[in-house]
Design a protein around this motif. Structure first.
Motif, mmCIF file in Angstrom:
data_model
loop_
_atom_site.group_PDB
_atom_site.id
_atom_site.type_symbol
_atom_site.label_atom_id
_atom_site.label_comp_id
_atom_site.label_asym_id
_atom_site.label_seq_id
_atom_site.Cartn_x
_atom_site.Cartn_y
_atom_site.Cartn_z
ATOM 1 N N ARG A 177 0.769 -1.190 -0.013
ATOM 2 C CA ARG A 177 -0.037 0.059 -0.055
ATOM 3 C C ARG A 177 0.885 1.242 -0.087
ATOM 4 N NH1 ARG A 177 -5.429 -0.596 1.399
ATOM 5 N NH2 ARG A 177 -5.206 1.576 2.396
ATOM 6 N N VAL A 178 1.955 1.278 0.575
ATOM 7 C CA VAL A 178 2.926 2.404 0.793
ATOM 8 C C VAL A 178 3.509 2.578 -0.682
ATOM 9 C CG1 VAL A 178 5.279 3.087 1.578
ATOM 10 C CG2 VAL A 178 3.571 2.139 3.185
ATOM 11 N N MET A 179 3.857 1.639 -1.666
ATOM 12 C CA MET A 179 4.469 1.564 -2.731
ATOM 13 C C MET A 179 3.110 1.947 -3.749
ATOM 14 S SD MET A 179 5.748 -1.281 -5.243
ATOM 15 C CE MET A 179 7.271 -1.404 -4.690
ATOM 16 N N MET A 180 1.973 1.588 -3.643
ATOM 17 C CA MET A 180 1.053 2.181 -4.425
ATOM 18 C C MET A 180 0.508 3.777 -4.068
ATOM 19 S SD MET A 180 -1.433 -1.248 -3.947
ATOM 20 C CE MET A 180 -2.731 -1.076 -5.323
ATOM 21 N N GLY A 181 0.961 4.102 -2.755
ATOM 22 C CA GLY A 181 0.695 5.618 -2.659
ATOM 23 C C GLY A 181 -0.578 5.846 -2.056
ATOM 24 N N ILE A 182 -1.068 4.534 -1.359
ATOM 25 C CA ILE A 182 -2.495 4.885 -0.721
ATOM 26 C C ILE A 182 -2.407 4.704 0.846
ATOM 27 C CG2 ILE A 182 -3.830 3.923 -3.000
ATOM 28 C CD1 ILE A 182 -4.078 1.343 -1.629
ATOM 29 N N ALA A 183 -1.557 4.572 1.318
ATOM 30 C CA ALA A 183 -1.269 4.510 2.843
ATOM 31 C C ALA A 183 -0.796 5.761 3.308
ATOM 32 C CB ALA A 183 -0.259 3.298 3.126
ATOM 33 N N SER A 184 -1.593 6.360 4.203
ATOM 34 C CA SER A 184 -1.270 7.480 4.620
ATOM 35 C C SER A 184 -0.428 7.259 5.847
ATOM 36 C CB SER A 184 -2.409 8.289 5.284
ATOM 37 O OG SER A 184 -2.928 7.592 6.431
ATOM 38 N N SER A 185 0.628 8.400 6.169
ATOM 39 C CA SER A 185 1.243 8.226 7.595
ATOM 40 C C SER A 185 0.773 7.887 8.717
ATOM 41 C CB SER A 185 2.188 9.556 7.589
ATOM 42 O OG SER A 185 2.923 9.932 6.354
ATOM 43 N N GLY A 186 -0.290 8.304 8.893
ATOM 44 C CA GLY A 186 -1.259 7.863 10.178
ATOM 45 C C GLY A 186 -1.705 6.401 10.093
ATOM 46 N N GLU A 187 -2.005 5.813 8.963
ATOM 47 C CA GLU A 187 -2.195 4.510 8.816
ATOM 48 C C GLU A 187 -1.076 3.695 9.084
ATOM 49 O OE1 GLU A 187 -5.914 4.195 5.464
ATOM 50 O OE2 GLU A 187 -3.799 4.208 4.841
ATOM 51 N N VAL A 188 0.454 3.863 8.635
ATOM 52 C CA VAL A 188 1.471 3.363 8.854
ATOM 53 C C VAL A 188 1.805 3.260 10.310
ATOM 54 C CG1 VAL A 188 3.787 3.300 8.188
ATOM 55 C CG2 VAL A 188 2.233 3.797 6.340
ATOM 56 N N VAL A 189 1.758 4.475 10.843
ATOM 57 C CA VAL A 189 1.923 4.497 12.500
ATOM 58 C C VAL A 189 1.187 3.544 13.170
ATOM 59 C CG1 VAL A 189 2.218 6.365 14.329
ATOM 60 C CG2 VAL A 189 2.971 6.847 12.242
ATOM 61 N N LEU A 190 -0.041 3.715 12.926
ATOM 62 C CA LEU A 190 -1.390 3.014 13.754
ATOM 63 C C LEU A 190 -0.966 1.454 13.438
ATOM 64 C CD1 LEU A 190 -3.531 2.759 15.357
ATOM 65 C CD2 LEU A 190 -5.232 2.903 13.243
ATOM 66 N N SER A 191 -0.666 1.028 12.218
ATOM 67 C CA SER A 191 -0.230 -0.287 11.800
ATOM 68 C C SER A 191 0.792 -0.977 12.650
ATOM 69 C CB SER A 191 -0.065 -0.637 10.413
ATOM 70 O OG SER A 191 0.245 -1.764 10.090
ATOM 71 N N VAL A 192 1.975 -0.040 12.694
ATOM 72 C CA VAL A 192 3.255 -0.236 13.502
ATOM 73 C C VAL A 192 3.014 -0.481 14.868
ATOM 74 C CG1 VAL A 192 5.352 0.453 14.089
ATOM 75 C CG2 VAL A 192 4.709 0.754 11.800
ATOM 76 N N ILE A 193 2.228 0.573 15.519
ATOM 77 C CA ILE A 193 1.741 0.371 16.796
ATOM 78 C C ILE A 193 1.272 -0.849 17.253
ATOM 79 C CG2 ILE A 193 0.296 1.487 18.801
ATOM 80 C CD1 ILE A 193 1.034 4.384 17.582
ATOM 81 N N ILE A 194 -0.098 -1.330 16.356
ATOM 82 C CA ILE A 194 -0.451 -2.740 16.494
ATOM 83 C C ILE A 194 0.462 -3.775 16.382
ATOM 84 C CG2 ILE A 194 -2.417 -4.046 15.532
ATOM 85 C CD1 ILE A 194 -3.955 -1.367 14.516
ATOM 86 N N LEU A 195 0.954 -3.689 15.578
ATOM 87 C CA LEU A 195 2.197 -4.915 15.357
ATOM 88 C C LEU A 195 2.960 -4.959 16.776
ATOM 89 C CD1 LEU A 195 3.252 -4.627 11.699
ATOM 90 C CD2 LEU A 195 2.338 -6.731 12.872
ATOM 91 N N LEU A 196 3.491 -3.799 17.343
ATOM 92 C CA LEU A 196 4.280 -3.803 18.486
ATOM 93 C C LEU A 196 3.839 -4.172 19.471
ATOM 94 C CD1 LEU A 196 6.175 -0.374 17.884
ATOM 95 C CD2 LEU A 196 7.367 -2.499 17.844
ATOM 96 N N VAL A 197 2.440 -3.691 19.708
ATOM 97 C CA VAL A 197 1.625 -4.284 21.037
ATOM 98 C C VAL A 197 1.291 -5.708 20.796
ATOM 99 C CG1 VAL A 197 -0.630 -4.104 22.038
ATOM 100 C CG2 VAL A 197 0.585 -1.875 21.385
#
Length: 409
Positions: A353-373
């Protein structure tokens, strides 16, 4: 500080142990050879097939095309090579049987439409003539018939227009990127996570069987053991996948057709930011599944049982990959947004999604936080159960036994 030192010691021990295994070196070598052979398959096919390629004879018995058939080779961008002949049917069939040519189009005049006979060596393997040749014959025949009407160039252009096609997107959100690179990136992440984390459970079970774990437990704590083994196997796995990727890139540049290579490996969308994102998601995805496999390894006492015990986690891994794969069809849908945040699928989905340009910075940060938790939660459960189950040498532990072990101090 001692825990960190113990973790590093276990990681080094695990790395040396993996590299020293003959099975690991052999499997790595086999995969490297298969990668080279895989990219060289088109050249091998051409080498063992007819030296002239897929050669097709064109025979215009009644000059229906008015000598224009030679234009087929000029406008064709297919894998077929056409030659022109005036041989009779018997000679043509002998050439096909001997392998001098692959097939033949015999064009004959009838009272209505021209008749075309397609001759092949065996109709059991080929039922339809190549559509690309049929389309070109239709185009040439139409041009010949229009020319006989004596139309001007302007009139000819009006009945045979050259359409200017343009693809437009109905959705407001622009989706870009190279689909080939996206799929390759997703596959690399999947195989890296799947095969690397699979080594964790196998390593733990093997050491339990050989009693090595008793020595480790007496010299360090279970937390350092499971973290050290996970990190050690992760480093080796990352190096192994890097070697595979480098070999694949070199093989692709040496063996693939340049046009296919440029289309498939268009790296214009692969930025340093995307490389960092892919690395982060690989590491986090690896740790989630590695802790899960470590938990499985701790519940098994016999190496022959490890494959069956790994199946639930393997199914979850494949489910995460396929969820990411199918959301590529509708990357801006609600389900795609959910899959990008789901811990089992986000390592495979979010880099795309990052490569396609459709993932916002907020989505990436939220996804990383969910993965870390999720990593912290699974690690806590895995280490807790691992601590109480690692010295179990009886039968494989069931769900009820695992709950009991988790509650124990």
């Amino acid at each position: 500080m001692n825990n960190l030192k113990d973790t590093i010691i276990v990681a080094k021990f695990t790395m040396r142990d993996m590299i020293s295994r003959k099975s690991f070196r052999t499997s790595t070598l086999i995969i490297l050879v298969l990668i080279v052979i895989g990219f060289n398959i088109p050249n091998l096919i051409n080498h063992f097939s007819n030296s002239d390629g897929n050669t097709i004879l064109l025979v215009d018995r009644d000059n229906i095309f008015a000598g224009t058939l030679e234009g087929i080779n000029e406008i064709s961008n297919s894998d077929y090579h056409t030659e022109f002949s005036s041989d009779d049917d018997t000679t043509i069939k002998e050439k096909i049987k001997n392998g001098d040519v692959n097939s033949a189009f015999i064009i004959e005049k009838t009272t209505t439409n021209p008749k075309i006979r397609y001759i092949v060596k065996n109709t059991a393997t080929i039922s339809e003539p190549p559509q690309v040749i049929i389309d070109q014959l239709n185009t040439l025949y139409t041009s010949v018939q229009l020319a006989k009407l004596g139309l001007t160039e302007k009139q000819l252009a009006s009945v045979t227009p050259n359409f200017d096609f343009q693809i437009e997107q109905a959705e407001s959100e622009v989706v870009g990127g190279n689909i080939g690179i996206m799929m390759i990136l997703s596959l690399v992440l999947f195989f890296a996570v799947y095969f690397c984390t699979l080594q964790v459970s196998s390593s733990i079970t093997t050491e339990k069987t050989s009693k090595i774990i008793e020595t480790l437990v007496t010299s360090t704590n279970p937390r350092a053991i499971i973290l050290g083994k996970t990190i050690g196997i992760g480093i080796i796995g990352l190096l192994q996948m890097t070697l595979f990727v480098i070999t694949a890139i070199i093989s692709a540049h040496n063996f693939l057709n340049p046009e296919i290579l440029n289309t498939l490996l268009d790296l214009s969308n692969f930025t340093p930011y995307l490389a960092i994102i892919a690395t982060i998601y690989f590491i986090l995805g690896f740790f989630i599944y590695a802790f899960a496999y470590a938990l499985v390894g701790a519940t098994v006492s016999k190496p022959e049982d490890i494959q069956a015990a790994n199946m639930p986690v393997a199914f979850i891994t494949m489910a995460g990959f396929y969820l990411a794969y199918f959301t590529l069809m509708e990357p801006t849908s609600s389900i795609a947004n959910f899959v990008a945040l789901l811990p089992i699928s986000s390592p495979f989905c979010m880099p795309l999604r990052v490569m396609m340009g459709i993932a916002s910075s907020g989505e990436v940060v939220l996804s990383v936080i969910i993965l870390l938790v999720s990593c912290a939660l699974i690690a806590h459960i895995a280490i807790k159960i691992y601590s109480n189950a690692i010295l179990n040498y009886g039968n494989q532990l069931g769900i009820r036994s695992l709950f009991k072990l988790y509650k124990e101090k």
